[in-house]
Design an enzyme around this catalytic site. Sequence first.
Site, PDB file in Angstrom:
ATOM      1  N   ASP A 289     -61.060  27.404  38.992  1.00 33.37           N
ATOM      2  CA  ASP A 289     -61.593  28.020  39.842  1.00 33.37           C
ATOM      3  C   ASP A 289     -62.895  27.568  40.633  1.00 33.37           C
ATOM      4  O   ASP A 289     -63.617  26.859  40.012  1.00 33.37           O
ATOM      5  CB  ASP A 289     -62.028  29.503  39.102  1.00 33.37           C
ATOM      6  N   ASP A 290     -63.311  28.182  41.780  1.00 31.56           N
ATOM      7  CA  ASP A 290     -64.558  28.043  42.519  1.00 31.56           C
ATOM      8  C   ASP A 290     -64.739  26.939  43.359  1.00 31.56           C
ATOM      9  O   ASP A 290     -65.723  26.650  43.987  1.00 31.56           O
ATOM     10  CB  ASP A 290     -65.894  28.103  41.461  1.00 31.56           C
TER      11      ASP A 290
ATOM     12  N   HIS B 143     -66.501  34.586  47.220  1.00 28.35           N
ATOM     13  CA  HIS B 143     -66.480  34.786  45.564  1.00 28.35           C
ATOM     14  C   HIS B 143     -66.980  36.133  45.330  1.00 28.35           C
ATOM     15  O   HIS B 143     -67.970  36.198  44.252  1.00 28.35           O
ATOM     16  CB  HIS B 143     -67.363  33.717  44.889  1.00 28.35           C
TER      17      HIS B 143
ATOM     18  N   HIS C  98     -63.505  25.620  35.389  1.00 30.62           N
ATOM     19  CA  HIS C  98     -64.243  25.805  36.728  1.00 30.62           C
ATOM     20  C   HIS C  98     -64.698  24.562  37.490  1.00 30.62           C
ATOM     21  O   HIS C  98     -65.191  23.872  36.619  1.00 30.62           O
ATOM     22  CB  HIS C  98     -65.200  26.718  36.619  1.00 30.62           C
TER      23      HIS C  98
END
Length: 215
Positions: A36-37, A91, A175
């Site tokens: 993620d991210d 986000h 992440h």
Amino acid sequence: MRKLFHEKTPSWLKLVFPGFTWDLTSTSKSVFLTFDDGPVYGVTDKALDLLKKYNAKATFFCIGSNVKKNPELFNRIIEEGHDVGNHTFNHLKGWTTGNDKYIHDVEKADKYIQSKLFRPPFGKISPLQAQKLKKNYQIILWDIMSFDYDQDITPEQCASNVIRNIEPGSIVTFHDSIQASTNMLYALEETLKFCNNKFDLTYSLNQAVSKSLTK
């Protein structure tokens, strides 16, 4: 998030929130690594190097604004055979964001990411947001959370969070962010070493989700 979720997602939580993909129970040995991210230079590219080293595939749930800033890195993810998913443009946390604003942010990210896989940031999404998004997306959560972003745990603890809980069908969340990078890169390699010859890390999450929906 640490209070809401556990390293290994409990069965009761999956029952409370049906309609999401938490894992992909399988008789095969497939395990699904997700990030993620990103994409973020200095982190995502190093994760890609490790995945290539161990001949593993993953799914990158990207933030649209990061894709806009780093299109070459996003293209590398795709060119090297990994899946991508939508992680909103900014986000946003669904529980504290108005429904229209949240949906618009997902749609904005879709212009850059173009995937039918979606993961809500922080794992937080309202029932109405989920209802609307499920018309066009498969909402992917996770079976194992590495907690790599937690500055209070060591890289070794982060790796243990994953390795002691992993099993066939697990969806593991890392992440590819600056904050998580030290823990993530260590834990990722340890996970890849552990999974070598034990689990299959080459199967596409997108393919597996599509297959599960046809059963």
